[in-house]
Enzyme design. Structure first.
Site, PDB file in Angstrom:
ATOM      1  N   LEU A  44       4.740   0.812  -3.948  1.00  0.00           N
ATOM      2  CA  LEU A  44       6.256   0.282  -4.618  1.00  0.00           C
ATOM      3  C   LEU A  44       5.951  -1.020  -5.463  1.00  0.00           C
ATOM      4  CD1 LEU A  44       8.194   0.992  -1.364  1.00  0.00           C
ATOM      5  CD2 LEU A  44       7.953   2.241  -3.835  1.00  0.00           C
TER       6      LEU A  44
ATOM      7  N   GLY B 245       0.691  -0.879  -0.720  1.00  0.00           N
ATOM      8  CA  GLY B 245       0.062  -0.120   0.103  1.00  0.00           C
ATOM      9  C   GLY B 245       0.477   1.134   0.081  1.00  0.00           C
ATOM     10  N   ALA B 246       2.347   1.359  -0.523  1.00  0.00           N
ATOM     11  CA  ALA B 246       2.708   2.050  -0.467  1.00  0.00           C
ATOM     12  C   ALA B 246       3.488   3.275  -1.744  1.00  0.00           C
ATOM     13  CB  ALA B 246       3.861   1.735   0.093  1.00  0.00           C
TER      14      ALA B 246
ATOM     15  N   TYR C  17      -8.115   7.049  -9.518  1.00  0.00           N
ATOM     16  CA  TYR C  17      -6.546   7.477 -10.483  1.00  0.00           C
ATOM     17  C   TYR C  17      -7.628   6.753 -12.076  1.00  0.00           C
ATOM     18  CZ  TYR C  17      -3.429   3.901 -13.046  1.00  0.00           C
ATOM     19  OH  TYR C  17      -2.571   3.675 -13.375  1.00  0.00           O
TER      20      TYR C  17
ATOM     21  N   ASP D  77       4.495  -1.194 -14.120  1.00  0.00           N
ATOM     22  CA  ASP D  77       5.027  -2.142 -12.359  1.00  0.00           C
ATOM     23  C   ASP D  77       5.209  -3.632 -13.597  1.00  0.00           C
ATOM     24  OD1 ASP D  77       4.056   0.964 -11.899  1.00  0.00           O
ATOM     25  OD2 ASP D  77       2.051  -0.302 -10.884  1.00  0.00           O
TER      26      ASP D  77
HETATM   27  C1  GLA Z   1       0.293   3.051 -10.468  1.00  0.00           C
HETATM   28  C2  GLA Z   1      -0.331   2.345 -11.596  1.00  0.00           C
HETATM   29  C3  GLA Z   1       1.256   2.476 -12.809  1.00  0.00           C
HETATM   30  C4  GLA Z   1       1.175   4.642 -13.252  1.00  0.00           C
HETATM   31  C5  GLA Z   1       1.356   4.935 -12.251  1.00  0.00           C
HETATM   32  C6  GLA Z   1       1.541   6.418 -12.754  1.00  0.00           C
HETATM   33  O1  GLA Z   1       1.161   3.236 -10.274  1.00  0.00           O
HETATM   34  O2  GLA Z   1      -0.247   1.172 -11.399  1.00  0.00           O
HETATM   35  O3  GLA Z   1       0.811   1.813 -14.218  1.00  0.00           O
HETATM   36  O4  GLA Z   1      -0.263   4.371 -13.838  1.00  0.00           O
HETATM   37  O5  GLA Z   1       0.297   4.604 -11.058  1.00  0.00           O
HETATM   38  O6  GLA Z   1       2.349   6.319 -13.108  1.00  0.00           O
END
Ligand code: GLA
Length: 394
Positions: free
Chosen positions: A131, A128-129, A230, A178
């Protein structure tokens, strides 16, 4: 990860495996979390990102069975899940297992065949950070199944299937960054990813040679309501694309196709808020290219300015920062020996990333969190990280 920490975690993993399933695992795999250096909210806009895989990861020890069941014990949740590969559904009781179930379900959907296994997982990516502990889990499971059942998945397939699990099974509408960096990361390097083509280039950061540290600081602000905000940002960008196409009377697939100058010329055709969202994405793509160039030429002062500009753009144009994170970025950027700092990840709390002289880290860690606590009442946690390799067998 330092050798001793890795050894301790491995020993604990083997012990747990013996306790839960008897005997020893056949293989151990790992996949890292990530920090994004620059290129925020650009991945789902076909843009550029420049993340780093970090030395914090999910590790899974496993042994194939001759039945059709996946049995996995999570050390972090002290829970075991068992499900049939023939019938994979989402679980409400053990949400952590949806990363396992989802990844297996996606592989099946794509026609891959694999048998059951017994496994134990554990992780040290803060959850939840921001990362990407979930991406690390999905990539680790995908890599595990591929290795155990000789599916020979490429890194690109691993990243895409892991993202599909997150999007369609877990239900979070993230971009590709990610999972891609968790599969492709390289030690002491950042990865420039073109999210339109999925072309990528590993860029040596040479942090050791430059006596620099990659520092991640958690602001202590838990990222609430992240998903809805988001998704709202994603639809605002999509709306920008539609309005720009209409105004320019040509097909526009994504903001990647628009230059800043062109956007300025269309300003009157866009609601002010949509204009600012688009401006962030378009200028951020340019900052990613400039940052990579600055790393390549060793112009660290420029890197620092670009990190700062990225933060301001995320704060003012994209509006995904928050007051405590802004305070933490300011305190950090003004600390002697700091090259640059910015919020990192999706936003609305979570972490900041900073580059600073290695020698500055102890003083920074001793003083900035104290001042931050005074100003915000929040506890900041400092992680001194290394850029690590992507998913691998341990
Ligand atoms: C989250 C999403 C990524 C990216 C970032 C913002 O980490 O999982 O795909 O959109 O936000 O850069």
């Amino acid at each position: 990860m330092s050798a001793s920490l890795q050894d301790n975690r491995l020993t604990a993993l083997h012990e747990r495996f013996a306790k839960e399933f008897g005997g020893a695992p056949q293989i151990v795999v790992r996949a890292p979390g990530r920090v994004n250096l620059i290129g925020e909210h650009t991945d789902y806009n076909d843009g550029l990102v420049f993340p780093v895989a970090i030395d914090r990861d999910i590790i899974i020890a496993a042994r194939a069975t001759d039945d059709n069941f996946i049995e996995i014990y999570s050390e972090d949740y002290q829970q075991k899940d068992r499900f049939s590969i023939a019938d994979i559904i989402k679980t409400e009781e053990k949400p952590w297992s949806n990363y396992v179930r989802g990844t297996a379900a996606v592989l099946l959907k794509h026609g891959y065949k694999f048998g059951g296994f017994q496994a134990v997982s554990t992780g040290n990516v803060p959850q939840g950070a921001g990362l990407s502990s979930s991406a690390a889990y999905e990539v680790a499971v995908c890599y595990l199944i591929s290795t155990l059942s000789n599916l020979s998945l490429t890194k690109k397939q691993t990243a895409l299937f892991a993202q599909e699990a997150e999007n369609n099974f877990v239900g979070v509408n993230c971009g590709i960054m990610d999972q891609f960096i968790s599969a492709f990361g390289e030690p002491d390097s950042g990865l420039l990813i073109d999210c339109r083509t999925l072309d990528y280039k590993s860029i040596p950061l040479n942090l050791k040679g430059r006596e620099l540290a990659l520092v991640i600081v958690h602001s202590g602000v838990q990222r609430g309501l992240v998903d809805s905000k988001y998704n709202e940002r994603r639809s605002q960008c999509a709306e920008g694309v539609q309005l720009l196409a209409k105004h320019l009377k040509r097909e526009v697939k994504s903001l990647r196709e628009i230059e800043e100058l062109e956007l300025d010329e269309c300003a009157m055709a866009l609601p002010e808020i949509i204009f600012r969202r688009c401006r962030h994405v378009i200028t951020e793509n340019a900052r990613v290219s400039a940052t990579v160039e600055a790393f390549e030429t060793g112009d660290l002062a420029r890197v620092g300015k670009l990190l700062e500009a990225s933060h301001q753009s995320l704060r003012q144009d994209f509006e995904v920062s928050c007051e405590p994170v802004d305070i933490l970025v300011d305190l950090t950027a003004n600390y002697p020996g700091v090259t640059g700092a910015r919020m990192t990840g999706g936003g609305f709390g979570g972490c900041i990333v900073a580059l600073m002289e290695k020698a500055a880290v102890p003083g920074y860690t001793a003083s900035v969190p104290v001042e931050y606590l005074k100003q915000t009442g929040l506890t900041a946690t400092v992680y001194d990280c290394q850029a690590a390799a992507g998913a691998s067998t341990v």
